[in-house]
Design an enzyme around this catalytic site. Structure first.
Site, mmCIF file in Angstrom:
data_model
loop_
_atom_site.group_PDB
_atom_site.id
_atom_site.type_symbol
_atom_site.label_atom_id
_atom_site.label_comp_id
_atom_site.label_asym_id
_atom_site.label_seq_id
_atom_site.Cartn_x
_atom_site.Cartn_y
_atom_site.Cartn_z
ATOM 1 N N ASP A 1 0.848 -1.187 0.000
ATOM 2 C CA ASP A 1 0.000 0.000 0.000
ATOM 3 C C ASP A 1 0.883 1.236 0.000
ATOM 4 O OD1 ASP A 1 -2.499 1.247 -0.042
ATOM 5 O OD2 ASP A 1 -2.483 1.556 2.107
ATOM 6 N N TYR B 1 1.182 5.686 -0.571
ATOM 7 C CA TYR B 1 0.755 6.880 0.169
ATOM 8 C C TYR B 1 0.896 8.055 -0.801
ATOM 9 C CZ TYR B 1 0.734 9.574 4.666
ATOM 10 O OH TYR B 1 0.449 10.384 5.743
ATOM 11 N N HIS C 1 -3.772 13.934 0.998
ATOM 12 C CA HIS C 1 -3.994 13.023 2.124
ATOM 13 C C HIS C 1 -2.812 13.036 3.076
ATOM 14 C CE1 HIS C 1 -5.126 9.493 4.421
ATOM 15 N NE2 HIS C 1 -3.983 8.897 4.089
#
Length: 411
Positions: free
Chosen positions: A126, A128, A133
């Site tokens: 995952d 980023y 965000h």
């Protein structure tokens, strides 16, 4: 340009001939096999390809063999040339009337089949990749420091997740338990998470294995990027906050991540590629490439039927090709069925934030649902549904398969 299909299907159907996402389904009492969605029906791809076994790629296995397996992994292993041949063949048999008699018996109503996890997840990473965000989270978690860490604009930050807890859309999510500690607690406590959150993301499906010690460049990455699917990286923020220093996410993430049942081929989204919003400072040479791209996709997040956010994917800082290049730059190998996700998709506006952590600013400003109830974080019984779409080539919308999950009480 859109080609008409012989199916009784509106020209602007979001799952029309320009889409054709892949999944894995089983009819009542039948085995799992690869399916292709067209409108509100599912084509048994392997059964049709087996008629005459006329569809093959080079000297490798034919598509019928790959599609008569209970995951997309065998098809992913065939590589980009096979993916393109398969797509062209599917479009042909669904648009040319000469194929109708042979194809139509292998179309199943979507409501009559069960959908399954489309891939056997080999590895899961995952990232980023949203500056908005990362800035919001940094401002919440580190209010007295710079929102972005010094490395953020130099490399796509990510963590290695748990492949075994990636579940198909519709799977119920049990509230996780673990340690948590607030500033008011003298010692950590153990129990159910009370700050359970969502992360609206885009998942990328990888095909074609590489050897340990080799690298995939930015410009080679598209040879391994098969398609995309909506993804929800459920997050227990209280567990995460206590555990993540110094090694990052662990139990606050690994309990479950939800993947759509439908994978849209990147070939169907070629027209959505856009330039990145701009990278400053310029990345190191291995992350540049000829044209790292973004995708002009639109996500929507709903809780119990109330839309709470509309995150735009087109503003993401890092390209999927850069993420894949960085994932392999140390010599890490790829396997067909690898999955990597973008990280939470968030935009510039408050209504474009892809997590409750951001939408409620860590619970300080709860959101109100249509039934009048408020949420800072998820409650037991809540159903979260993420949908997405791109503009169609000739108007209308090309939909991404939804990803949904309902929260169950902790055991």
């Amino acid at each position: 340009m859109t080609t008409n299909t012989w199916l009784d299907l509106p020209a602007d159907h979001p799952f029309g001939i320009d889409n054709l996402p892949y999944g894995v389904f089983s009819p009542a009492g039948g085995a799992r096999r690869v399916g292709v969605r067209i409108g509100d029906r599912v084509l048994d791809a392997g059964a049709v390809a087996a008629i005459g076994r006329a569809v093959g790629v080079g000297d490798g296995p034919d598509l019928a063999t790959a599609w008569q397996t209970p995951s997309l992994n065998a098809f992913l292993e065939l590589g980009r040339d096979a993916w393109s041949v398969a797509r062209a063949w599917l479009i042909e048999i669904l648009t040319d009337q000469v194929h109708r008699a042979g194809v139509e018996p292998h179309l199943h109503e979507l409501a009559d089949v069960s959908l399954h996890l489309p891939i056997d997840v080999a590895d899961y990473v995952d990232f980023y990749a949203s500056e908005q965000h990362a800035t919001n989270v940094g401002s919440i978690f580190r209010p007295d420091s710079a929102a972005l860490t010094p490395n953020w604009k130099h490399l796509p930050i990510g963590y290695h997740g748990r492949a075994g807890t990636v579940v198909v859309s519709g799977t119920e999510i049990t509230r996780p338990v673990g340690q948590r500690k607030t500033p008011k607690d003298s010692e950590p406590v153990f129990g159910p998470s009370i700050r359970l959150d969502i992360e609206a993301e885009l998942g990328f499906i990888v095909g074609g294995r590489t050897e340990i010690g080799s690298r995939v460049s930015v410009d080679e990455a598209d040879d391994h990027l098969f398609g995309v699917a909506l993804f929800n990286d459920w997050s227990a923020r209280d567990i995460q906050a206590w555990e993540y220093v110094p090694l990052g996410p662990f139990l606050g993430k690994s309990f479950a991540s939800s993947l759509s049942a439908w994978i849209t081929p990147l070939e169907a989204l070629e027209h959505t590629k856009v330039d990145l919003p701009g990278q400053d400072p310029q990345p190191l040479p291995y992350l540049r490439g000829e044209r790292p791209y973004g995708l002009n996709l639109h996500l929507e997040v709903a809780i119990n039927g109330t839309t709470v956010s509309r995150p735009p994917y087109c503003g993401m800082y890092w390209s999927p090709t850069q993420m894949l290049a960085h994932l392999t730059v140390n010599g890490a190998s790829l396997r067909s069925g690898d999955l990597f996700a973008s990280g939470t998709v968030s935009g510039d506006e408050p209504g474009q934030r892809g997590s409750l952590l951001e939408l409620t600013w860590s619970g300080k400003t709860p959101i109100t649902l249509a039934d009048g109830t408020t949420r800072s974080f998820l409650q037991d019984g809540d159903t979260v549904t993420i949908t997405g779409y791109a503009a169609g080539r000739d108007g209308g919308r090309l939909a991404l398969g939804e990803v949904s999950g309902t929260i169950l009480a902790a055991h």
